[in-house]
Write a protein that holds these residues in place. Structure first.
Motif, PDB file in Angstrom:
ATOM      1  N   MET A   1      56.608 -11.366  -7.472  1.00 21.71           N
ATOM      2  CA  MET A   1      55.773 -10.775  -6.531  1.00 21.71           C
ATOM      3  C   MET A   1      56.180 -10.833  -5.103  1.00 21.71           C
ATOM      4  N   GLN A   2      56.095  -9.748  -4.375  1.00 18.47           N
ATOM      5  CA  GLN A   2      56.616  -9.578  -2.983  1.00 18.47           C
ATOM      6  C   GLN A   2      55.124  -9.595  -2.186  1.00 18.47           C
ATOM      7  N   LEU A   3      55.344 -10.289  -1.488  1.00 14.50           N
ATOM      8  CA  LEU A   3      54.002 -10.140  -0.113  1.00 14.50           C
ATOM      9  C   LEU A   3      54.382  -9.352   0.870  1.00 14.50           C
ATOM     10  N   ASN A   4      53.707  -8.481   0.985  1.00 15.48           N
ATOM     11  CA  ASN A   4      53.982  -7.253   2.212  1.00 15.48           C
ATOM     12  C   ASN A   4      53.019  -7.595   3.273  1.00 15.48           C
ATOM     13  N   PRO A   5      53.812  -7.324   4.669  1.00 11.54           N
ATOM     14  CA  PRO A   5      53.064  -7.245   5.803  1.00 11.54           C
ATOM     15  C   PRO A   5      51.718  -6.520   5.623  1.00 11.54           C
ATOM     16  N   ILE A   6      50.722  -7.110   6.596  1.00  8.87           N
ATOM     17  CA  ILE A   6      49.340  -6.410   6.648  1.00  8.87           C
ATOM     18  C   ILE A   6      50.049  -5.003   7.396  1.00  8.87           C
ATOM     19  N   PRO A   7      49.418  -3.867   7.092  1.00 12.41           N
ATOM     20  CA  PRO A   7      49.787  -2.615   7.789  1.00 12.41           C
ATOM     21  C   PRO A   7      49.491  -2.484   8.893  1.00 12.41           C
ATOM     22  N   ALA A   8      50.081  -1.768   9.804  1.00 12.00           N
ATOM     23  CA  ALA A   8      49.817  -1.704  11.219  1.00 12.00           C
ATOM     24  C   ALA A   8      48.293  -0.988  11.221  1.00 12.00           C
ATOM     25  N   SER A   9      47.619  -0.122  10.301  1.00  9.37           N
ATOM     26  CA  SER A   9      46.612   0.198  10.228  1.00  9.37           C
ATOM     27  C   SER A   9      45.500  -0.838  10.420  1.00  9.37           C
ATOM     28  N   LYS A  10      45.821  -2.058   9.858  1.00  9.06           N
ATOM     29  CA  LYS A  10      44.843  -3.139   9.940  1.00  9.06           C
ATOM     30  C   LYS A  10      44.600  -3.753  11.508  1.00  9.06           C
ATOM     31  N   TYR A  11      45.613  -3.291  12.169  1.00 10.94           N
ATOM     32  CA  TYR A  11      45.496  -3.782  13.680  1.00 10.94           C
ATOM     33  C   TYR A  11      45.080  -2.587  14.334  1.00 10.94           C
ATOM     34  N   LYS A  12      44.550  -2.969  15.816  1.00  6.65           N
ATOM     35  CA  LYS A  12      43.988  -1.876  16.556  1.00  6.65           C
ATOM     36  C   LYS A  12      45.278  -1.375  17.517  1.00  6.65           C
ATOM     37  N   ARG A  13      45.505   0.155  17.273  1.00  3.38           N
ATOM     38  CA  ARG A  13      46.347   0.657  18.266  1.00  3.38           C
ATOM     39  C   ARG A  13      45.814   0.593  19.512  1.00  3.38           C
ATOM     40  N   PHE A  14      46.502   0.333  20.361  1.00  2.00           N
ATOM     41  CA  PHE A  14      45.819   0.217  21.856  1.00  2.00           C
ATOM     42  C   PHE A  14      46.655   1.454  22.779  1.00  2.00           C
ATOM     43  N   LYS A  15      47.798   1.996  22.367  1.00  2.00           N
ATOM     44  CA  LYS A  15      47.985   3.060  23.298  1.00  2.00           C
ATOM     45  C   LYS A  15      48.870   4.024  22.604  1.00  2.00           C
ATOM     46  N   GLU A  16      48.802   5.379  23.001  1.00  2.00           N
ATOM     47  CA  GLU A  16      49.708   6.335  22.370  1.00  2.00           C
ATOM     48  C   GLU A  16      50.484   6.989  23.636  1.00  2.00           C
ATOM     49  N   VAL A  17      51.758   7.064  23.205  1.00  2.00           N
ATOM     50  CA  VAL A  17      52.736   7.384  24.289  1.00  2.00           C
ATOM     51  C   VAL A  17      53.768   8.480  23.770  1.00  2.00           C
ATOM     52  N   LEU A  18      54.735   8.925  24.459  1.00  2.00           N
ATOM     53  CA  LEU A  18      55.565   9.955  24.076  1.00  2.00           C
ATOM     54  C   LEU A  18      56.964   9.363  24.249  1.00  2.00           C
ATOM     55  N   ASP A  19      57.663   9.603  23.571  1.00  2.00           N
ATOM     56  CA  ASP A  19      59.188   9.243  23.530  1.00  2.00           C
ATOM     57  C   ASP A  19      59.955  10.385  24.372  1.00  2.00           C
ATOM     58  N   LYS A  20      61.196   9.799  24.782  1.00  5.48           N
ATOM     59  CA  LYS A  20      61.927  10.895  25.635  1.00  5.48           C
ATOM     60  C   LYS A  20      61.957  12.387  24.874  1.00  5.48           C
ATOM     61  N   ASP A  21      61.815  12.460  23.750  1.00  4.55           N
ATOM     62  CA  ASP A  21      61.977  13.967  22.992  1.00  4.55           C
ATOM     63  C   ASP A  21      60.388  14.293  23.019  1.00  4.55           C
ATOM     64  N   GLY A  22      59.656  13.653  23.428  1.00  6.45           N
ATOM     65  CA  GLY A  22      58.106  14.231  23.307  1.00  6.45           C
ATOM     66  C   GLY A  22      57.346  13.878  22.058  1.00  6.45           C
ATOM     67  N   ASN A  23      58.005  13.079  21.285  1.00  5.71           N
ATOM     68  CA  ASN A  23      57.238  12.985  20.214  1.00  5.71           C
ATOM     69  C   ASN A  23      56.154  11.584  20.303  1.00  5.71           C
TER      70      ASN A  23
END
Length: 160
Positions: A1-23
Motif C-alpha cells: 500500500m502506498q501512502l500518498n501526500p495530502i492533496p494541495a486542496s487540504k492546504y490553503k491556497r494563499f495566492k493566484e498569479v499568472l505565469d509568463k504565458d498568462g496562465n
C-alpha cells in the motif's frame, strides 16, 4: 500500500498569479515539507543534483524545512522551493528548487523565489537570501543571478 501526500486542496491556497504565458498558477505554502505535494519532487530534484555530482553526501533539508509550491487550478504540480529561515542572520536560505519539466520556461521558479522573498521580508524581517550552488550547475547559477544573488565564496577542491 502506498501512502500518498495530502492533496494541495487540504492546504490553503494563499495566492493566484499568472505565469509568463498568462496562465493561472496557484501558490501554497507550508512551514513543514512533510506530507505536502512538494515532498517527492524536492527529493527527486535532490537525487538528480546528487547523481550529477553537484552535491556532497549530505541531505541539508528535512521534514522541518518550509516549502512553497505552485500548481495549476486542475491540481497539476508545477514547481517548488524548499527553504529555511535563519533568525540570527535574518536570512532566507534556499535549500532546493524544482520545476516540473513540462513547466520550465514559464517563470514558475521566479514566481516562487519572489514570493518566498516577499513573505520572508514581511513575516520575519528578512534582510538577505542565499543558497549554495555547484559551479557546474549553470541553470541554477543563472537563475540565482536573475534573482540578484551573486557568488561571494568559492569552495575549491583537489583530488589527492
Amino acid at each position: 500500500m502506498q501512502l500518498n501526500p495530502i492533496p494541495a486542496s487540504k492546504y490553503k491556497r494563499f495566492k493566484e498569479v499568472l505565469d509568463k504565458d498568462g496562465n493561472p498558477v496557484w501558490l501554497y505554502q507550508n512551514d513543514l515539507i512533510e506530507f505536502t505535494p512538494a515532498f517527492l519532487p524536492i527529493w527527486k530534484a535532490w537525487i538528480e543534483v546528487y547523481e550529477k555530482g553537484w552535491a556532497i553526501q549530505r541531505i541539508h533539508f528535512g521534514n522541518n524545512t518550509s516549502v512553497m509550491w505552485a500548481e495549476r487550478p486542475n491540481g497539476k504540480f508545477c514547481g517548488a522551493i524548499n527553504y529555511r529561515w535563519i533568525a540570527e542572520d535574518k536570512a532566507i536560505w534556499i535549500l532546493m528548487t524544482t520545476t516540473d519539466t513540462s513547466e520550465r520556461g514559464k517563470g514558475i521558479n521566479t514566481i516562487l523565489q519572489e514570493e518566498v522573498e516577499r513573505r520572508g521580508r514581511e513575516k520575519h524581517g528578512a534582510t538577505n537570501v542565499g543558497s549554495t550552488i555547484h559551479a557546474e550547475n549553470i541553470a541554477a547559477l543563472k537563475s540565482a543571478e536573475r534573482m540578484g544573488r551573486l557568488p561571494i565564496f568559492y569552495r575549491t577542491h583537489k583530488e589527492l
